[in-house]
Design a protein around this motif. Structure first.
Motif, short mmCIF file in Angstrom:
data_model
loop_
_atom_site.label_atom_id
_atom_site.label_comp_id
_atom_site.label_asym_id
_atom_site.label_seq_id
_atom_site.Cartn_x
_atom_site.Cartn_y
_atom_site.Cartn_z
N THR A 43 65.81 23.56 19.91
CA THR A 43 65.25 22.21 19.99
C THR A 43 66.34 21.25 20.47
O THR A 43 67.47 21.28 19.97
N GLY A 44 66.03 20.42 21.44
CA GLY A 44 66.99 19.43 21.92
C GLY A 44 67.23 18.35 20.87
O GLY A 44 66.35 18.05 20.05
N LEU A 45 68.42 17.79 20.90
CA LEU A 45 68.78 16.76 19.93
C LEU A 45 69.10 15.45 20.64
O LEU A 45 69.64 15.45 21.75
N GLU A 46 68.74 14.35 20.01
CA GLU A 46 69.09 13.02 20.47
C GLU A 46 70.03 12.40 19.44
O GLU A 46 69.72 12.40 18.25
N ARG A 76 68.32 13.12 15.76
CA ARG A 76 66.90 13.49 15.63
C ARG A 76 66.58 14.56 16.65
O ARG A 76 67.26 14.71 17.66
N GLU A 78 64.51 16.01 19.73
CA GLU A 78 63.84 15.40 20.88
C GLU A 78 62.34 15.48 20.67
O GLU A 78 61.83 16.44 20.10
N SER A 79 61.64 14.46 21.15
CA SER A 79 60.20 14.40 20.97
C SER A 79 59.53 14.30 22.34
O SER A 79 59.98 13.54 23.20
N PRO A 84 59.40 8.49 18.78
CA PRO A 84 60.53 9.36 18.46
C PRO A 84 60.43 9.92 17.04
O PRO A 84 59.84 9.31 16.15
N GLU A 85 61.02 11.10 16.87
CA GLU A 85 61.11 11.72 15.55
C GLU A 85 61.99 10.87 14.64
O GLU A 85 62.88 10.15 15.12
#
Length: 165
Positions: A43-46, A76, A78-79, A84-85
């Motif tokens: 899962t990508g992260l921001e 968080r 990525e959504s 946004p999450e």
């Protein structure tokens, strides 16, 4: 209000940058909080970093000043949606940088000059400590490491170049 003109302030700032030395970096506090589970692998992260840096003369050293950095880091997943999450990880880091200036710096350490230094050059000094804190906090929380990106130093214009170019 600054006693220096804009031109004098620019010259004083350039001299300060040449004459300043980071004498120490002292962590004042930190907090790491997992709000929910780490996202699934892949899962990508921001990552969002909010910072406030403030400077003041050092009351114990007439040739020194202090810069305090307060950082809040939210991470968080990525959504794909517009919403946004919520962050799964929140970190807070507060650190104090102690600076001294060399004998070649002949100006007063005015508030406006220190503010300009804190908002530009001090971030270059603080960023590696912040990156290290984030990485270490991940290890202590037993989650995969989260690396903050490298920081590009601010562009400092030469004295002969107008600021609007």
């Amino acid at each position: 209000m600054s006693a220096l003109s804009v031109k004098e302030m620019g010259a004083a700032f350039r001299l300060l940058v040449q004459e300043v030395e980071l004498a120490g970096m002292t962590p004042l506090g930190y907090l790491a909080r997992m709000a929910k589970a780490y996202p699934e692998p892949g899962t990508g992260l921001e990552t969002d970093v909010k910072s406030v840096l403030a400077a003041a003369p050092d009351a114990t050293n007439e040739r020194g000043f202090l810069v305090r950095g307060d950082f809040i880091i939210s991470v968080r997943a990525e959504s794909a949606s517009d919403k946004p999450e919520e962050p799964f990880l929140k970190l807070r880091y507060t650190v104090l940088g102690q600076y001294v200036v060399g004998e070649g710096f002949t100006h007063a350490l005015e508030d406006a000059l220190l503010k300009q230094f804190a908002e530009t050059n001090a971030m270059v000094h603080f960023w590696p400590y912040l990156r290290s804190f984030v990485s270490g906090a991940c290890g202590e929380l037993n989650i995969p490491p989260i690396m903050l990106p490298l920081l590009k130093p601010p562009k400092i214009l030469p004295a002969s170049q107008p600021a609007d170019e």
